[in-house]
Design an enzyme around this catalytic site. Structure first.
Site, PDB file in Angstrom:
ATOM      1  N   VAL A  46       0.840  -1.201   0.000  1.00  0.00           N
ATOM      2  CA  VAL A  46       0.000   0.000   0.000  1.00  0.00           C
ATOM      3  C   VAL A  46       0.876   1.254   0.000  1.00  0.00           C
ATOM      4  O   VAL A  46       0.568   2.243  -0.669  1.00  0.00           O
ATOM      5  CB  VAL A  46      -0.956   0.009   1.217  1.00  0.00           C
ATOM      6  CG1 VAL A  46      -1.754   1.315   1.283  1.00  0.00           C
ATOM      7  CG2 VAL A  46      -1.899  -1.183   1.168  1.00  0.00           C
ATOM      8  N   CYS A  47       1.978   1.209   0.716  1.00  0.00           N
ATOM      9  CA  CYS A  47       2.830   2.382   0.908  1.00  0.00           C
ATOM     10  C   CYS A  47       3.280   3.045  -0.405  1.00  0.00           C
ATOM     11  O   CYS A  47       3.183   4.272  -0.518  1.00  0.00           O
ATOM     12  CB  CYS A  47       4.043   2.032   1.764  1.00  0.00           C
ATOM     13  SG  CYS A  47       3.591   1.373   3.391  1.00  0.00           S
ATOM     14  N   PRO A  48       3.739   2.288  -1.419  1.00  0.00           N
ATOM     15  CA  PRO A  48       4.166   2.991  -2.636  1.00  0.00           C
ATOM     16  C   PRO A  48       3.030   3.718  -3.349  1.00  0.00           C
ATOM     17  O   PRO A  48       3.246   4.752  -3.974  1.00  0.00           O
ATOM     18  CB  PRO A  48       4.774   1.893  -3.507  1.00  0.00           C
ATOM     19  CG  PRO A  48       4.287   0.614  -2.954  1.00  0.00           C
ATOM     20  CD  PRO A  48       3.997   0.861  -1.503  1.00  0.00           C
ATOM     21  N   LEU A  51       2.737   7.048  -1.358  1.00  0.00           N
ATOM     22  CA  LEU A  51       3.867   7.951  -1.545  1.00  0.00           C
ATOM     23  C   LEU A  51       3.899   8.508  -2.963  1.00  0.00           C
ATOM     24  O   LEU A  51       4.236   9.676  -3.173  1.00  0.00           O
ATOM     25  CB  LEU A  51       5.176   7.253  -1.193  1.00  0.00           C
ATOM     26  CG  LEU A  51       5.316   6.785   0.262  1.00  0.00           C
ATOM     27  CD1 LEU A  51       6.688   6.183   0.509  1.00  0.00           C
ATOM     28  CD2 LEU A  51       5.025   7.880   1.248  1.00  0.00           C
TER      29      LEU A  51
END
Length: 187
Positions: A46-48, A51
């Site tokens: 999920v993080c990319p 960001l």
């Protein structure tokens, strides 16, 4: 316990930004608006997406005088490795703060002790270094950079126009509400 109006503790961390390492300290956030965007870990799923979403509108945050700091409990070296190996993260030009000791995550109350990771927390910090808005999401729920930008703009507006409040879905230039009583005093 609420973190609204909590002053960010003194800190010094290493960051990766635009091909270089540099330190970021509390004094660097004073005098301007900041967003601290905590996420669990580099090289995850999920993080990319989050960001990259922030990277796509980072210029809009800069135009309103707001710096964005992404933060995980990885080191600045891991941030560089991720930046160099991911097309999505390669778009990031804002500072990626390394917090390997969890000091920042603990100060913002998003540290997951048994995992050594940060919750998915978003914090808007005013020029005095105080938290004025925040939310913490479950690790499997991504955030929206456009909505975060709107919240920063609303926070800036009410800081400048203390006698007015921003209703749901408020956008810059839209009508605000002027309460008939002192909202802060009523709390």
């Amino acid at each position: 316990m609420s973190l609204i109006n909590k002053e960010v503790a003194d800190f010094k961390v290493l960051a990766y930004q635009n091909g270089a390492f540099h330190s970021v300290k509390k004094k660097d956030i004073l005098g301007k608006w900041s967003v601290f965007f905590f996420y669990p870990a580099d090289f995850t799923f999920v993080c990319p997406t989050e960001l990259e979403d922030l990277a796509n509108i980072y210029d809009k945050f800069q135009k309103i005088g707001c710096e964005v700091y992404s933060v995980s409990c990885d080191t600045h070296f891991v941030h560089k490795a991720w930046h160099d190996s991911s097309k999505a993260i390669g778009k990031v030009t804002y500072p990626m703060l390394g917090d390997p000791t969890g000091a920042l995550a603990k100060d913002f109350d998003v540290y997951i002790e048994d995992a050594g990771l940060a919750e998915r927390g978003t914090f808007i910090v005013n020029p005095e270094g105080k938290i004025v808005a925040y939310e913490v999401n479950a690790g499997n729920v991504g955030r929206n950079a456009d909505e975060l930008l709107r919240k920063v703009e609303a926070s800036q507006f009410v800081a400048e126009h203390g006698d007015q409040v921003c209703p749901a879905k408020w956008q810059p230039g839209a009508e605000t509400i002027k309460p008939s009583f002192d909202l802060v005093g009523a709390l």
